[in-house]
Write a protein that holds these residues in place. Structure first.
Motif, PDB file in Angstrom:
ATOM      1  N   ALA A   1      -7.161   4.200   3.279  1.00 40.64           N
ATOM      2  CA  ALA A   1      -7.133   3.838   1.862  1.00 40.64           C
ATOM      3  C   ALA A   1      -7.473   2.362   1.679  1.00 40.64           C
ATOM      4  CB  ALA A   1      -5.751   4.135   1.273  1.00 40.64           C
ATOM      5  N   GLU A   2      -6.954   1.520   2.576  1.00 39.55           N
ATOM      6  CA  GLU A   2      -7.255   0.099   2.484  1.00 39.55           C
ATOM      7  C   GLU A   2      -8.722  -0.174   2.803  1.00 39.55           C
ATOM      8  OE1 GLU A   2      -6.545  -3.607   1.367  1.00 39.55           O
ATOM      9  OE2 GLU A   2      -5.048  -2.002   1.336  1.00 39.55           O
TER      10      GLU A   2
ATOM     11  N   ASP B   1       0.834  -1.205   0.000  1.00 39.90           N
ATOM     12  CA  ASP B   1       0.000   0.000   0.000  1.00 39.90           C
ATOM     13  C   ASP B   1       0.868   1.253   0.000  1.00 39.90           C
ATOM     14  OD1 ASP B   1      -2.349  -1.500   0.098  1.00 39.90           O
ATOM     15  OD2 ASP B   1      -2.233  -1.669   2.276  1.00 39.90           O
TER      16      ASP B   1
ATOM     17  N   SER C   1     -15.111  -0.636  -1.547  1.00 42.72           N
ATOM     18  CA  SER C   1     -15.399  -0.622  -2.984  1.00 42.72           C
ATOM     19  C   SER C   1     -15.566  -2.037  -3.511  1.00 42.72           C
ATOM     20  CB  SER C   1     -14.257   0.083  -3.740  1.00 42.72           C
ATOM     21  OG  SER C   1     -14.173   1.435  -3.360  1.00 42.72           O
ATOM     22  N   HIS C   2     -14.743  -2.952  -3.029  1.00 41.65           N
ATOM     23  CA  HIS C   2     -14.858  -4.333  -3.491  1.00 41.65           C
ATOM     24  C   HIS C   2     -16.160  -4.959  -3.001  1.00 41.65           C
ATOM     25  CE1 HIS C   2     -13.445  -8.017  -5.200  1.00 41.65           C
ATOM     26  NE2 HIS C   2     -13.519  -8.667  -4.041  1.00 41.65           N
TER      27      HIS C   2
ATOM     28  N   ARG D   1     -11.219   1.920   2.271  1.00 42.81           N
ATOM     29  CA  ARG D   1     -12.008   2.343   1.100  1.00 42.81           C
ATOM     30  C   ARG D   1     -11.932   1.308  -0.006  1.00 42.81           C
ATOM     31  NH1 ARG D   1      -9.718   7.429   2.379  1.00 42.81           N
ATOM     32  NH2 ARG D   1      -8.137   7.158   0.767  1.00 42.81           N
ATOM     33  N   ARG D   2     -10.749   0.702  -0.184  1.00 46.21           N
ATOM     34  CA  ARG D   2     -10.606  -0.321  -1.212  1.00 46.21           C
ATOM     35  C   ARG D   2     -11.477  -1.535  -0.878  1.00 46.21           C
ATOM     36  NH1 ARG D   2      -5.533  -0.897  -0.722  1.00 46.21           N
ATOM     37  NH2 ARG D   2      -4.970   0.785  -2.148  1.00 46.21           N
ATOM     38  N   GLN D   3     -11.519  -1.882   0.395  1.00 43.82           N
ATOM     39  CA  GLN D   3     -12.340  -3.017   0.807  1.00 43.82           C
ATOM     40  C   GLN D   3     -13.821  -2.713   0.604  1.00 43.82           C
ATOM     41  OE1 GLN D   3     -12.411  -3.954   5.009  1.00 43.82           O
ATOM     42  NE2 GLN D   3     -12.431  -6.145   4.583  1.00 43.82           N
TER      43      GLN D   3
ATOM     44  N   GLN E   1       2.188   2.696  -3.274  1.00 43.49           N
ATOM     45  CA  GLN E   1       1.267   3.462  -4.104  1.00 43.49           C
ATOM     46  C   GLN E   1       1.115   4.902  -3.625  1.00 43.49           C
ATOM     47  OE1 GLN E   1       0.286   1.778  -6.766  1.00 43.49           O
ATOM     48  NE2 GLN E   1       1.349   0.001  -5.900  1.00 43.49           N
TER      49      GLN E   1
ATOM     50  N   TYR F   1     -18.868  -3.665  -5.237  1.00 43.95           N
ATOM     51  CA  TYR F   1     -18.771  -4.309  -6.548  1.00 43.95           C
ATOM     52  C   TYR F   1     -19.396  -5.700  -6.510  1.00 43.95           C
ATOM     53  CZ  TYR F   1     -16.607  -7.277 -10.076  1.00 43.95           C
ATOM     54  OH  TYR F   1     -16.386  -8.204 -11.068  1.00 43.95           O
TER      55      TYR F   1
END
Length: 201
Positions: free
Chosen positions: A182-183, A115, A189-190, A185-187, A118, A193
């Motif tokens: 950030a992690e 992470d 979003s997944h 938010r990524r989780q 990035q 989805y």
């Protein structure tokens, strides 16, 4: 040197574009449109093609990717640890430094650096803390402590060191919080989805 320049020109865009235009001139010659001045037509078209060709772009510099930077940073963190073990600090500052080092070690853990890689600003903050801020704070304390013993009466240098280490710890904690968010938010979003995909089937 001259040979390499010549070979480089043969592969250049100017030569390739000029050659393509020159071939058009030869085609015009074969079909009888260039007349007796066909050499001038071929050379002229070659020159025109070379002039309109886009300029050559130099290759981009080969900078190390963030993963390589973090690997170097881990090595530097180990060097910093070796330096710090040779320094005797007051208990309060030593405890603050231990907490900061544990936080820095956690940020450099390979499980977290994916992470961090990035986040160029995060890499910069971590690099600055390890390579500049921490060693400078400790070294300044050591030098100031020497002069304080010779000329007492000023504010104890360990107080400044504790304040500096507190600021650095807060900065590192902020970096860790940003990476965690950030992690998260990524989780999220997944999750959305997968839920949206399930509704569409």
């Amino acid at each position: 040197m001259a040979t390499s320049k010549f070979l480089g020109y043969l592969e250049s865009r100017k030569n390739l574009t000029g050659s393509a235009c020159g071939l058009v001139g030869l085609v015009l010659t074969f079909v009888g449109l260039a007349g007796p001045y066909w050499p001038v037509v071929v050379v002229g078209l070659y020159g025109a093609g070379a002039l309109i060709a886009p300029p050559e772009r130099p290759p981009l510099p080969d900078f190390p990717d963030p993963s390589a930077q973090l690997a170097e940073l881990r090595d530097d963190f180990e060097k910093l640890g070796g330096y710090l073990t040779a320094i005797e600090l007051p208990p309060a500052a030593d405890g603050r430094l231990t907490e900061l080092n544990q936080l820095l070690a956690g940020l450099l853990d390979p499980r977290a650096t994916q992470d961090l890689a990035q986040d160029p600003e995060g890499v910069h903050i971590l690099s600055r803390a390890i390579r500049q801020d921490v060693p400078e704070a400790v070294d300044t304390f050591v030098r100031t402590r020497w002069w304080t013993r010779l000329a007492p009466g000023t504010e104890p240098p360990e107080r400044h060191l504790e304040r500096q280490l507190t600021v650095l710890q807060e900065e590192a904690q902020g970096l860790a919080a940003n990476l965690r968010e950030a992690e998260a938010r990524r989780q999220e979003s997944h999750t959305r989805y997968l839920e949206d995909r399930g509704r569409s089937t």
